[in-house]
Write an enzyme that holds these catalytic residues in place. Sequence first.
Site, PDB file in Angstrom:
ATOM      1  N   LYS A  75      10.610   0.775   6.899  1.00 24.42           N
ATOM      2  CA  LYS A  75       9.251   1.321   7.021  1.00 24.42           C
ATOM      3  C   LYS A  75       8.252   0.371   6.345  1.00 24.42           C
ATOM      4  O   LYS A  75       8.649  -0.528   5.596  1.00 24.42           O
ATOM      5  CB  LYS A  75       9.188   2.711   6.386  1.00 24.42           C
ATOM      6  CG  LYS A  75       9.588   2.749   4.916  1.00 24.42           C
ATOM      7  CD  LYS A  75       9.857   4.169   4.433  1.00 24.42           C
ATOM      8  CE  LYS A  75      10.256   4.165   2.971  1.00 24.42           C
ATOM      9  NZ  LYS A  75      10.690   5.493   2.516  1.00 24.42           N
ATOM     10  N   ARG A 173       8.970  17.957   0.246  1.00 27.02           N
ATOM     11  CA  ARG A 173       8.082  17.031   0.944  1.00 27.02           C
ATOM     12  C   ARG A 173       8.168  17.342   2.435  1.00 27.02           C
ATOM     13  O   ARG A 173       7.270  17.953   2.984  1.00 27.02           O
ATOM     14  CB  ARG A 173       8.483  15.586   0.630  1.00 27.02           C
ATOM     15  CG  ARG A 173       7.482  14.556   1.081  1.00 27.02           C
ATOM     16  CD  ARG A 173       7.806  13.154   0.609  1.00 27.02           C
ATOM     17  NE  ARG A 173       8.980  12.579   1.268  1.00 27.02           N
ATOM     18  CZ  ARG A 173       9.386  11.317   1.096  1.00 27.02           C
ATOM     19  NH1 ARG A 173       8.734  10.518   0.264  1.00 27.02           N
ATOM     20  NH2 ARG A 173      10.453  10.862   1.730  1.00 27.02           N
ATOM     21  N   TYR A 302     -15.057 -11.706 -14.144  1.00 24.64           N
ATOM     22  CA  TYR A 302     -15.911 -10.509 -14.062  1.00 24.64           C
ATOM     23  C   TYR A 302     -15.775  -9.662 -15.320  1.00 24.64           C
ATOM     24  O   TYR A 302     -14.662  -9.419 -15.802  1.00 24.64           O
ATOM     25  CB  TYR A 302     -15.456  -9.636 -12.900  1.00 24.64           C
ATOM     26  CG  TYR A 302     -15.945 -10.080 -11.542  1.00 24.64           C
ATOM     27  CD1 TYR A 302     -17.305 -10.279 -11.295  1.00 24.64           C
ATOM     28  CD2 TYR A 302     -15.041 -10.256 -10.501  1.00 24.64           C
ATOM     29  CE1 TYR A 302     -17.736 -10.660 -10.026  1.00 24.64           C
ATOM     30  CE2 TYR A 302     -15.464 -10.637  -9.240  1.00 24.64           C
ATOM     31  CZ  TYR A 302     -16.820 -10.841  -9.009  1.00 24.64           C
ATOM     32  OH  TYR A 302     -17.244 -11.214  -7.767  1.00 24.64           O
TER      33      TYR A 302
HETATM   34  C1  PLP Z   1      11.918   5.252   1.839  1.00 19.23           C
HETATM   35  C2  PLP Z   1      13.055   6.151   2.146  1.00 19.23           C
HETATM   36  C3  PLP Z   1      14.379   5.726   1.911  1.00 19.23           C
HETATM   37  C4  PLP Z   1      14.714   4.407   1.230  1.00 19.23           C
HETATM   38  O1  PLP Z   1      14.440   4.487  -0.153  1.00 19.23           O
HETATM   39  P1  PLP Z   1      14.806   3.283  -1.171  1.00 19.23           P
HETATM   40  O2  PLP Z   1      14.667   3.901  -2.498  1.00 19.23           O
HETATM   41  O3  PLP Z   1      13.804   2.199  -0.929  1.00 19.23           O
HETATM   42  O4  PLP Z   1      16.186   2.862  -0.855  1.00 19.23           O
HETATM   43  C5  PLP Z   1      15.399   6.564   2.316  1.00 19.23           C
HETATM   44  N1  PLP Z   1      15.136   7.762   2.891  1.00 19.23           N
HETATM   45  C6  PLP Z   1      13.875   8.210   3.111  1.00 19.23           C
HETATM   46  C7  PLP Z   1      13.664   9.537   3.742  1.00 19.23           C
HETATM   47  C8  PLP Z   1      12.801   7.438   2.726  1.00 19.23           C
HETATM   48  O5  PLP Z   1      11.561   7.886   2.924  1.00 19.23           O
END
Ligand code: PLP
Length: 415
Positions: A75, A173, A302
């Site tokens: 992702k 979630r 800045y």
């Molecule tokens: C992002 C995600 C993962 C992978 O998580 P990592 O900690 O990066 O290995 C696995 N399952 C779901 C549902 C996720 O959203």
Amino acid sequence: MNVTSRIADRRQPSSGKGEESDDARPSTRVLKPRRAAPADAVRPTRAEVNLEALRHNLHVVKRHAGRAKTWAVLKADAYGHGGPAVARTLERAGADGFCVALLEEAVELRDAGIVAPILVMGGYYGGAHELIARGLTPVVYDMAQVEGLARAVRAEEAGAFPIHLKVDTGMARLGVTMAELPAFAERLAKVAEVRVSGLMTHLACADAPSSAETTEQMRRFDAATDLLAKRGIRPSVRHAANTAALLRGDVILDAVRPGLAIFGASPVPCPDKKGFGLRPVMRVRTEVVSVRSVAKGEPVGYGALWHAPRASLVATIPMGYADGLSRSLGNRGHVLIRGKRAPIVGAVSMDMSMIDVTDIPGAQVLDEAVVLGAQEGPCGKDVVTVEEIAVHAGTIPWEIMTHISRRVPRFYREP
Ligand SMILES: *Cc1c(COP(=O)(O)O)cnc(C)c1O
């Protein structure tokens, strides 16, 4: 390029395989505009993606997974490393499949010629026809999604369409809650157009020092599995493990979903001193564009957030927060120059940052500056890890990786 020609472009079959979208429907767009490509790169600020390290990490992960399938999580543009190139490399190296968050991300992978199974974990918002046309597997968590898919399956006259069902075992979630599950299962069992091929949940505390939360989540997951089985729903694949759970060997089940480990970082310490043997995949480098002397007591940047505590030499690098160098690293982070660590001084600005190179003999314009990764030079050898940057920026490695912006071209390297 106008919209029509862009759609026409996207309809060019990219590989001949896995391309079934040649119908009248415009395909979902991938997330455009695209990031800077190597061919367009004039600036020296670049991310180098080491494909050999990627393959190595896949093998580490597969060793931990044992007989379970490995579905690499790609992702957010493969955690900022570039979805298509990463997916092609991992597919050839033996990944069993991929997981993405969005339909657009899955479409991008199919357009890149990926034929391996792709699980779309959320974010398809009514794109049922596209899921079917592209041979993607959706994760469902409410009845409206199931009904939408069933309608699309009837319209397409497709066979029973495989889906994965997500249950909420304690993350709160996404997922059907344990309270909703009996009624949900009752209704789901009657929908002939879909077939529950997978059952999944997500762990909230896989990286916590105690595994009590995970144990409780898995107890509920088992209960959900039994409940579904009583209603004739028997998914062949159950999966729950992210990187942390996988590396701990906690809940491997039939498939694992590692993201972070694929890119060379671990959220959990290795129980033995050797470490997991993961290798960082991304290195971010730029070059010094300006060097100046700053008198003792003079301000830099800045807001004058740093005053030279002594007569100093300050270098400017062309990387700022718009490139993904967090503003939180002002007066905290380090970069490597000539193989030696030099502190970021003053505020990080949008396109540039200043580095105190007083203790780097010979530092000059055009010197390479490494923001993430290793460097060897006349002053030594050191490494800035993603974990270190995350601590300095007050965040987590996932955020550091995904924040390297599209303004930074990715260069793919075979070492
Ligand atoms: C992002 C995600 C993962 C992978 O998580 P990592 O900690 O990066 O290995 C696995 N399952 C779901 C549902 C996720 O959203």
